[in-house]
Write an enzyme that holds these catalytic residues in place. Structure first.
Site, mmCIF file in Angstrom:
data_model
loop_
_atom_site.group_PDB
_atom_site.id
_atom_site.type_symbol
_atom_site.label_atom_id
_atom_site.label_comp_id
_atom_site.label_asym_id
_atom_site.label_seq_id
_atom_site.Cartn_x
_atom_site.Cartn_y
_atom_site.Cartn_z
ATOM 1 N N ARG A 147 0.853 -1.171 0.000
ATOM 2 C CA ARG A 147 0.000 0.000 0.000
ATOM 3 C C ARG A 147 0.892 1.225 0.000
ATOM 4 O O ARG A 147 1.829 1.298 0.810
ATOM 5 C CB ARG A 147 -0.891 0.005 1.251
ATOM 6 C CG ARG A 147 -1.933 1.098 1.259
ATOM 7 C CD ARG A 147 -2.603 1.252 2.594
ATOM 8 N NE ARG A 147 -1.854 2.150 3.463
ATOM 9 C CZ ARG A 147 -2.379 2.675 4.569
ATOM 10 N NH1 ARG A 147 -3.614 2.377 4.941
ATOM 11 N NH2 ARG A 147 -1.647 3.488 5.329
ATOM 12 N N TYR A 159 -2.979 11.670 6.034
ATOM 13 C CA TYR A 159 -3.205 10.330 6.549
ATOM 14 C C TYR A 159 -2.178 9.355 5.979
ATOM 15 O O TYR A 159 -1.845 9.406 4.791
ATOM 16 C CB TYR A 159 -4.613 9.825 6.184
ATOM 17 C CG TYR A 159 -4.614 8.329 6.326
ATOM 18 C CD1 TYR A 159 -4.468 7.498 5.216
ATOM 19 C CD2 TYR A 159 -4.590 7.754 7.595
ATOM 20 C CE1 TYR A 159 -4.363 6.142 5.361
ATOM 21 C CE2 TYR A 159 -4.473 6.394 7.738
ATOM 22 C CZ TYR A 159 -4.353 5.591 6.626
ATOM 23 O OH TYR A 159 -4.212 4.257 6.783
ATOM 24 N N ASP A 210 -5.131 3.858 0.028
ATOM 25 C CA ASP A 210 -6.225 4.105 0.968
ATOM 26 C C ASP A 210 -6.641 5.569 0.881
ATOM 27 O O ASP A 210 -5.861 6.462 1.224
ATOM 28 C CB ASP A 210 -5.737 3.788 2.403
ATOM 29 C CG ASP A 210 -6.876 3.734 3.397
ATOM 30 O OD1 ASP A 210 -6.650 3.191 4.501
ATOM 31 O OD2 ASP A 210 -7.980 4.200 3.083
ATOM 32 N N HIS A 212 -9.094 6.750 2.523
ATOM 33 C CA HIS A 212 -9.479 7.010 3.923
ATOM 34 C C HIS A 212 -10.722 7.871 4.057
ATOM 35 O O HIS A 212 -10.766 8.822 4.837
ATOM 36 C CB HIS A 212 -8.300 7.661 4.672
ATOM 37 C CG HIS A 212 -8.154 7.134 6.065
ATOM 38 N ND1 HIS A 212 -8.525 7.843 7.161
ATOM 39 C CD2 HIS A 212 -7.696 5.956 6.528
ATOM 40 C CE1 HIS A 212 -8.288 7.144 8.254
ATOM 41 N NE2 HIS A 212 -7.774 5.985 7.908
ATOM 42 N N GLU A 236 -9.039 2.011 -1.545
ATOM 43 C CA GLU A 236 -9.709 1.705 -0.278
ATOM 44 C C GLU A 236 -10.461 2.906 0.283
ATOM 45 O O GLU A 236 -9.973 4.037 0.207
ATOM 46 C CB GLU A 236 -8.662 1.252 0.728
ATOM 47 C CG GLU A 236 -9.188 0.944 2.105
ATOM 48 C CD GLU A 236 -8.078 0.542 3.035
ATOM 49 O OE1 GLU A 236 -7.061 -0.010 2.563
ATOM 50 O OE2 GLU A 236 -8.200 0.791 4.235
ATOM 51 N N GLU A 262 -13.456 -1.412 6.986
ATOM 52 C CA GLU A 262 -12.735 -1.454 8.271
ATOM 53 C C GLU A 262 -13.494 -0.724 9.376
ATOM 54 O O GLU A 262 -13.268 -0.998 10.548
ATOM 55 C CB GLU A 262 -11.334 -0.890 8.125
ATOM 56 C CG GLU A 262 -11.250 0.584 7.924
ATOM 57 C CD GLU A 262 -9.816 1.065 7.810
ATOM 58 O OE1 GLU A 262 -9.034 0.476 7.029
ATOM 59 O OE2 GLU A 262 -9.467 2.014 8.521
ATOM 60 N N ARG A 283 -13.545 -5.374 4.037
ATOM 61 C CA ARG A 283 -12.374 -5.262 4.924
ATOM 62 C C ARG A 283 -12.705 -5.374 6.408
ATOM 63 O O ARG A 283 -11.867 -5.052 7.246
ATOM 64 C CB ARG A 283 -11.683 -3.922 4.659
ATOM 65 C CG ARG A 283 -11.189 -3.738 3.253
ATOM 66 C CD ARG A 283 -10.095 -2.696 3.163
ATOM 67 N NE ARG A 283 -8.909 -3.117 3.867
ATOM 68 C CZ ARG A 283 -8.393 -2.475 4.919
ATOM 69 N NH1 ARG A 283 -8.998 -1.400 5.390
ATOM 70 N NH2 ARG A 283 -7.305 -2.927 5.500
ATOM 71 N N GLU A 339 -4.185 -7.300 5.469
ATOM 72 C CA GLU A 339 -3.298 -6.176 5.769
ATOM 73 C C GLU A 339 -2.312 -6.589 6.847
ATOM 74 O O GLU A 339 -2.684 -7.263 7.818
ATOM 75 C CB GLU A 339 -4.118 -4.987 6.260
ATOM 76 C CG GLU A 339 -3.285 -3.760 6.620
ATOM 77 C CD GLU A 339 -4.136 -2.572 7.002
ATOM 78 O OE1 GLU A 339 -5.342 -2.753 7.218
ATOM 79 O OE2 GLU A 339 -3.600 -1.466 7.071
ATOM 80 N N TRP A 402 -11.179 12.425 8.670
ATOM 81 C CA TRP A 402 -9.717 12.191 8.813
ATOM 82 C C TRP A 402 -9.310 11.013 7.990
ATOM 83 O O TRP A 402 -9.994 9.995 7.934
ATOM 84 C CB TRP A 402 -9.364 11.933 10.269
ATOM 85 C CG TRP A 402 -7.957 11.461 10.395
ATOM 86 C CD1 TRP A 402 -6.818 12.183 10.148
ATOM 87 C CD2 TRP A 402 -7.518 10.132 10.722
ATOM 88 N NE1 TRP A 402 -5.723 11.418 10.329
ATOM 89 C CE2 TRP A 402 -6.101 10.148 10.676
ATOM 90 C CE3 TRP A 402 -8.162 8.963 11.044
ATOM 91 C CZ2 TRP A 402 -5.334 9.017 10.957
ATOM 92 C CZ3 TRP A 402 -7.408 7.838 11.319
ATOM 93 C CH2 TRP A 402 -6.015 7.891 11.288
HETATM 94 C C1 CS2 Z 1 -6.100 2.423 7.951
HETATM 95 C C2 CS2 Z 1 -5.927 2.370 9.423
HETATM 96 O O1 CS2 Z 1 -4.872 0.427 7.919
HETATM 97 C C3 CS2 Z 1 -5.745 1.098 7.339
HETATM 98 O O2 CS2 Z 1 -6.333 0.749 6.313
HETATM 99 O O3 CS2 Z 1 -7.337 2.860 7.518
HETATM 100 O O4 CS2 Z 1 -4.608 2.729 9.678
HETATM 101 C C4 CS2 Z 1 -6.831 3.264 10.237
HETATM 102 O O5 CS2 Z 1 -6.531 4.606 9.961
HETATM 103 C C5 CS2 Z 1 -6.602 2.953 11.697
HETATM 104 O O6 CS2 Z 1 -6.838 1.590 11.893
HETATM 105 C C6 CS2 Z 1 -7.511 3.779 12.564
HETATM 106 O O7 CS2 Z 1 -7.330 3.395 13.901
HETATM 107 MG MG MG Z 2 -7.892 1.950 5.735
#
Ligand code: CS2
Ligand code: MG
Length: 402
Positions: A147, A159, A210, A212, A236, A262, A283, A339, A402
């Protein structure tokens, strides 16, 4: 066999973790991860005040009935805190079951469907050049999938990009830090990153990214289209997924594969996305989606719709979750990828485990149960410290995702 006790351990070997330990009258115990990044003590309270007393005297083999008891019987269903607590209980019960039957948990989930679990690494850099170097390092470590997240010209931070030379860790101790964001700068920059990565590394390495949750559907559609020549493994969390129909708009415009989930915690969060095939990877993670009992159902439902798993595995999920995810990933038929953000040495010492990485794949090991333990004496040296995920604002100060 009966459950005789359950306790919650909170420690912070570099970052906070919540671990449930369920003990039985036959001397066996199981571990479950209840870590919810930035809201850890909410899960601790849910477990200690509302769950543990209901477990005493129950048969730990009854994973389905106990799951239903905690989900349906709680009345107030779903949500990250509830499902993280249920996930911790469920993982611990499967751990006990494997130990009692003297077999690794993957054998209880259908047995090996493959030799190892394909995993992806994280690479990030302050700019494109540093990100290319970081991707090269992960490929040199043997990863077949990476990634890539890059700093964005004109923004101080973003991020997924570590500050200084520390590994990336989203939760920061003290009150939430604030960062500034520009979608325009991000959309101008990101296609350039992947054009350079493909030029440098060729077509074979799987590249992931990602977003995000930061784009509108049409912005994500634009980015997906512009990334198509670079054949990403997935894009993602392109948009906040509460509005499932937003993923439908993205799907109309681009063939770049989409991964979400996630932040989901039950199948109901993903149901329409799966049925409409608006995503390619789901995810949801063992810790936040109610454990192995529920995640297996999600995977089987997804499999009916050509959708594969891509479980979340950031460092804010403990080695207990990673172990459970690998048993799940070895057995489930529609595995996509797992991941893998390696934990710190302190964390690995607190959570000794049997899983391993080699040649781009991970292996859960063949110890009975999940194959992970908790060194409570060592954990006590790392007391909990409140930490928060960052806050993000647009350049004009508007509070943003975020
Ligand atoms: C992220 C995470 O790993 C990922 O895909 O989206 O780092 C996420 O930001 C954190 O798990 C938040 O606690
Ligand atoms: Mg993520």
């Amino acid at each position: 066999m009966k459950i005789t006790n359950a306790t919650v351990n909170v420690c912070s070997p570099g970052r906070n973790f919540v671990t449930l330990k369920v003990e039985t009258d036959e001397g066996l115990y199981g571990l479950g991860d209840g870590t919810l990044n930035g809201r850890e003590l909410a899960v601790v309270s849910y477990l200690t005040e509302h769950v543990i007393s209901c477990l005493i005297g129950r048969d730990p083999f009854q994973t389905e009935d106990i799951w239903q008891y905690l989900y349906r019987g709680g009345y107030w269903r779903r949500g990250p805190v509830t499902m993280a607590a249920i996930g911790a209980v469920d993982m611990a019960l499967w751990d006990i079951k494997g130990k009692a039957l003297n077999t690794p948990v993957y054998n209880l989930l259908g047995g090996r469907s493959r030799n190892g679990v394909l995993v992806y690494a994280h690479a990030n850099g302050a700019d494109i050049e540093h990100t290319i170097d970081a991707v090269a390092r992960e490929i040199d470590r043997g990863y077949l999938a990476v990634r890539a997240q890059s700093g964005i010209p004109g923004l101080d931070s973003t991020y997924g990009v570590a500050k200084g030379n520390k590994p990336y860790e989203p939760a920061e101790r003290g009150l939430p830090s604030e960062s500034l964001w520009s979608t325009e700068k991000y959309l101008q920059h990101t296609p350039k990153l992947f054009e350079r990565l493909r030029k440098r590394f060729g077509p074979d390495v799987h590249l992931l990214h990602d977003c995000h949750h930061r784009l509108t559907p049409i912005e994500a559609a634009r980015l997906g289209k512009e990334l198509e020549p670079f054949h990403l493994f997935w894009m993602e969390d392109p948009t906040p997924a509460e509005l499932a129909e937003g993923l439908g708009i993205i799907r109309q415009h681009t063939t770049t594969p989409i991964a979400v989930g996630e932040v989901f915690n039950t199948i109901w969060d993903a149901k329409i996305l799966i049925e409409k095939q608006w995503i390619d990877y789901i995810r949801m993670t063992v810790a936040h989606a109610g454990g192995l009992t529920h995640l297996k159902k999600v995977a089987d439902f997804a499999a009916l719709h050509h959708i594969r798993t891509g479980c979340h595995g950031a460092t804010d999920l403990s080695p207990v979750s990673m172990a459970a995810a690998l048993h799940f990933g070895l057995a489930v038929h529609n595995l996509g990828i797992q991941e893998h953000m390696p934990h710190s040495a302190e964390t690995d010492a607190v959570f000794p485990h049997g899983y391993s990485f080699h040649g781009g794949y991970m292996y859960p090991g063949d110890e009975p149960g999940l194959g992970v333990d908790l060194d409570e004496k060592l954990a006590a040296k790392y007391p909990y410290q409140r930490a928060y995920l960052p806050i993000n604002r647009k350049l004009d100060g508007t509070l943003f995702d975020w």
